[in-house]
Motif scaffolding. Structure first.
Motif, short mmCIF file in Angstrom:
data_model
loop_
_atom_site.label_atom_id
_atom_site.label_comp_id
_atom_site.label_asym_id
_atom_site.label_seq_id
_atom_site.Cartn_x
_atom_site.Cartn_y
_atom_site.Cartn_z
N LEU A 142 27.22 -3.09 47.26
CA LEU A 142 26.92 -2.68 48.64
C LEU A 142 27.24 -3.82 49.60
N ALA A 143 26.85 -5.03 49.24
CA ALA A 143 27.14 -6.19 50.08
C ALA A 143 28.65 -6.42 50.18
N ASP A 144 29.36 -6.26 49.07
CA ASP A 144 30.83 -6.41 49.10
C ASP A 144 31.46 -5.43 50.08
N ALA A 145 31.03 -4.18 50.02
CA ALA A 145 31.57 -3.15 50.91
C ALA A 145 31.25 -3.46 52.36
N PHE A 146 30.03 -3.91 52.62
CA PHE A 146 29.61 -4.25 53.98
C PHE A 146 30.46 -5.39 54.55
N VAL A 147 30.62 -6.44 53.77
CA VAL A 147 31.40 -7.59 54.22
C VAL A 147 32.87 -7.21 54.43
N MET A 148 33.45 -6.45 53.50
CA MET A 148 34.85 -6.05 53.64
C MET A 148 35.08 -5.15 54.85
N ALA A 149 34.09 -4.36 55.19
CA ALA A 149 34.23 -3.48 56.36
C ALA A 149 34.38 -4.28 57.64
N PHE A 150 33.83 -5.49 57.67
CA PHE A 150 33.88 -6.30 58.88
C PHE A 150 34.82 -7.50 58.77
N ALA A 151 35.51 -7.64 57.65
CA ALA A 151 36.41 -8.78 57.44
C ALA A 151 37.59 -8.71 58.40
N ASP B 128 17.10 -2.57 52.84
CA ASP B 128 16.44 -3.55 51.97
C ASP B 128 17.36 -4.00 50.85
N ARG B 129 18.10 -3.05 50.26
CA ARG B 129 19.04 -3.39 49.19
C ARG B 129 20.17 -4.27 49.72
N LEU B 130 20.67 -3.94 50.91
CA LEU B 130 21.75 -4.72 51.52
C LEU B 130 21.29 -6.16 51.77
N ILE B 131 20.12 -6.32 52.35
CA ILE B 131 19.60 -7.66 52.62
C ILE B 131 19.44 -8.43 51.31
N ASP B 132 18.92 -7.77 50.28
CA ASP B 132 18.73 -8.40 48.98
C ASP B 132 20.08 -8.85 48.40
N GLU B 133 21.07 -7.98 48.43
CA GLU B 133 22.38 -8.32 47.86
C GLU B 133 23.07 -9.42 48.65
N LEU B 134 22.91 -9.43 49.97
CA LEU B 134 23.55 -10.46 50.79
C LEU B 134 22.89 -11.82 50.63
N SER B 135 21.61 -11.83 50.30
CA SER B 135 20.88 -13.10 50.23
C SER B 135 20.70 -13.64 48.81
#
Length: 94
Positions: free
Chosen positions: A74-83, A37-44
């Motif tokens: 959290l969103a930054d880390a998620f995006v960088m993991a897949f960049a 839920d936090r990830l979705i919130d931060e990404l959107s």
């Protein structure tokens, strides 16, 4: 468990400007992901913004802060993991 969408086309239209994304380039995440839920919130949360040349970009952290929105770490880390990476990654070339 990774969610899959049935009959995903090979290319998906992106942004209504004739650009397309390969379905292989999309990121899938598990519905059991911790802090989903936090990830979705931060990404959107960040808004679309424009640079001085009129190119679209993601709202800056400074602008998020002005709206009293915490940094989306959290969103930054998620995006960088897949960049996608081009070349090597070392601390000296950051």
């Amino acid at each position: 468990m990774v969610e899959r969408v049935a009959a995903v086309p090979q290319y998906l239209q992106c942004g209504g400007k004739g650009r397309s994304l390969r379905s292989d380039d999309l990121i899938a995440r598990s519905s059991e992901c911790e802090h989903l839920d936090r990830l979705i919130d931060e990404l959107s949360t960040p808004r679309k913004d424009y640079d001085n040349s009129g190119r679209s970009k993601v709202e800056s952290k400074k602008d998020l802060d002005e709206r009293d929105i915490p940094s989306p770490n959290l969103a930054d880390a998620f995006v960088m993991a897949f960049a996608r990476r081009t070349g090597s990654f070392t601390l000296s070339n950051i």
